[in-house]
Design an enzyme around this catalytic site. Structure first.
Site, PDB file in Angstrom:
ATOM      1  N   SER A  64       0.831  -1.213   0.000  1.00 50.44           N
ATOM      2  CA  SER A  64       0.000   0.000   0.000  1.00 50.44           C
ATOM      3  C   SER A  64       0.859   1.254   0.000  1.00 50.44           C
ATOM      4  O   SER A  64       2.010   1.253   0.436  1.00 50.44           O
ATOM      5  CB  SER A  64      -0.910   0.019   1.236  1.00 50.44           C
ATOM      6  OG  SER A  64      -1.797  -1.055   1.224  1.00 50.44           O
TER       7      SER A  64
HETATM    8  N1  SAH Z   1      -1.303  -4.549   4.013  1.00 53.63           N
HETATM    9  C1  SAH Z   1      -0.622  -4.867   2.795  1.00 53.63           C
HETATM   10  C2  SAH Z   1      -1.506  -4.552   1.600  1.00 53.63           C
HETATM   11  C3  SAH Z   1      -1.462  -5.650   0.602  1.00 53.63           C
HETATM   12  S1  SAH Z   1      -2.640  -5.528  -0.697  1.00 53.63           S
HETATM   13  C4  SAH Z   1       0.706  -4.148   2.691  1.00 53.63           C
HETATM   14  O1  SAH Z   1       0.939  -3.216   3.446  1.00 53.63           O
HETATM   15  O2  SAH Z   1       1.529  -4.538   1.877  1.00 53.63           O
HETATM   16  C5  SAH Z   1      -4.017  -6.427  -0.040  1.00 53.63           C
HETATM   17  C6  SAH Z   1      -3.753  -7.835   0.407  1.00 53.63           C
HETATM   18  O3  SAH Z   1      -5.001  -8.407   0.770  1.00 53.63           O
HETATM   19  C7  SAH Z   1      -3.155  -8.738  -0.652  1.00 53.63           C
HETATM   20  O4  SAH Z   1      -1.993  -9.315  -0.158  1.00 53.63           O
HETATM   21  C8  SAH Z   1      -4.259  -9.790  -0.896  1.00 53.63           C
HETATM   22  O5  SAH Z   1      -3.749 -11.064  -1.201  1.00 53.63           O
HETATM   23  C9  SAH Z   1      -4.979  -9.776   0.437  1.00 53.63           C
HETATM   24  N2  SAH Z   1      -6.351 -10.291   0.396  1.00 53.63           N
HETATM   25  C10 SAH Z   1      -7.300 -10.116  -0.558  1.00 53.63           C
HETATM   26  N3  SAH Z   1      -8.432 -10.737  -0.220  1.00 53.63           N
HETATM   27  C11 SAH Z   1      -8.206 -11.320   0.992  1.00 53.63           C
HETATM   28  C12 SAH Z   1      -9.002 -12.126   1.867  1.00 53.63           C
HETATM   29  N4  SAH Z   1     -10.274 -12.453   1.585  1.00 53.63           N
HETATM   30  N5  SAH Z   1      -8.433 -12.549   3.024  1.00 53.63           N
HETATM   31  C13 SAH Z   1      -7.155 -12.229   3.347  1.00 53.63           C
HETATM   32  N6  SAH Z   1      -6.369 -11.477   2.553  1.00 53.63           N
HETATM   33  C14 SAH Z   1      -6.877 -11.037   1.386  1.00 53.63           C
END
Ligand code: SAH
Length: 214
Positions: A64
Site C-alpha cells: 500500500s
Molecule cells: N497490508 C498490505 C496490503 C497488501 S494488498 C501491505 O501493506 O503490503 C491487499 C492484500 O489483501 C493482498 O496481499 C491480498 O492477497 C490480500 N487479500 C485479498 N483478499 C483477501 C481475503 N479475503 N483474506 C485475506 N487477505 C486477502
C-alpha cells in the site's frame, strides 16, 4: 534491521510529506519514520521505497501507499493493549507499522499462500512478532480470537463483511475501503450490541478483497 542513514533521511522526507498531506497523529508519523519500508518492497524496486506510492509485490498484489497506511492507521484510533486484526498481510508493511506503535496485539490474515509464506519468513528475519499470522480468508474474520478493538482491511471490499462487524468489541473500530472500482474509506464504530456509527473519508483505490469460493 538493515537500514542506512540514506534511508533514514528519505523516511524523514516521507514523514514530512505525509504531515503536509494531513496526517496529524504523531504516533503514526513516528511509526512511518521508524519502519524501513525498503525491506518490504520487491527486489528491484528498492529505490522507490520512500516514494508515496503503491508498488507491485508477488501474486499480483501491492504494498500500500504510505499515505494510505498512515491514514487508515490514524482512523483506527488505537490505544495501548488493543487487539487489532489486519485483513491482507501482503508485504507485511502495514503489520510492521502496527507493531511499531507498540503495546498492541496484532493479528493478520493473508489468503495468497505465496505471500503468506514469504512474509512470515520476513517477520522472523526482522524480529517482528505479530501475535498471529494466519493463512486464510479474512472475509470471515478470526472468530476464535474475536472480539477485536480494531479491524483494518487493506483490500477493497465490494460490501462490508458482516463477520467483521460482529467481531468488534463495543467501542471497536472497523476501517475498510468499500467499493468495486474505487473505494470509499469507511469507519464503523460499534456503539452497542446491534448499533454502529458509520463515517466516510474520501476515495482510495485498492486491490480487491477476494472472497473464497467454498
Ligand atoms: N497490508 C498490505 C496490503 C497488501 S494488498 C501491505 O501493506 O503490503 C491487499 C492484500 O489483501 C493482498 O496481499 C491480498 O492477497 C490480500 N487479500 C485479498 N483478499 C483477501 C481475503 N479475503 N483474506 C485475506 N487477505 C486477502
Amino acid at each position: 534491521m538493515i537500514d542506512s542513514t540514506k534511508h533514514q533521511g528519505q523516511r524523514r522526507q516521507l514523514v514530512k510529506l505525509l504531515e503536509e498531506k494531513g496526517v496529524y497523529d504523531k504516533r503514526v508519523l513516528n511509526a512511518v519514520g521508524s519502519v524501513p519500508r525498503h525491506l518490504f518492497m520487491d527486489s528491484g524496486l528498492e529505490e522507490y521505497s520512500y516514494i508515496d506510492k503503491a508498488y507491485p509485490i508477488a501474486a499480483n498484489q501491492t504494498i500500500s501507499q504510505p499515505y494510505t497506511v498512515a491514514f487508515q492507521t490514524q482512523l483506527l484510533e488505537l490505544q495501548k493493549g488493543d487487539r487489532v486484526l489486519e485483513i491482507g498481510t501482503g508485504s507485511g508493511y502495514q503489520t510492521a507499522i502496527l507493531i511499531a506503535l507498540e503495546g498492541l496485539k496484532v493479528y493478520t490474515i493473508e489468503r495468497q499462500l505465496e505471500l503468506y509464506k514469504t512474509t512470515v519468513l520476513l517477520f522472523k528475519k526482522l524480529g517482528l512478532n505479530p501475535k498471529k499470522v494466519i493463512f486464510g480468508d479474512g472475509y470471515q474474520g478470526l472468530p476464535d480470537q474475536a472480539p477485536f478493538d480494531a479491524i483494518i482491511v487493506t483490500a477493497g471490499a465490494p460490501q462490508v463483511p458482516k463477520p467483521l462487524l460482529e467481531q468488534l468489541t463495543i467501542g471497536g473500530r472497523l476501517v475498510i475501503p468499500v467499493g468495486e472500482k474505487d473505494q470509499v474509506m469507511t469507519r464503523y464504530m460499534r456503539t452497542g450490541e446491534k448499533t454502529f456509527d458509520r463515517q466516510t473519508f474520501g476515495n482510495f483505490r485498492f486491490v480487491p478483497l477476494l472472497k473464497d469460493e467454498r
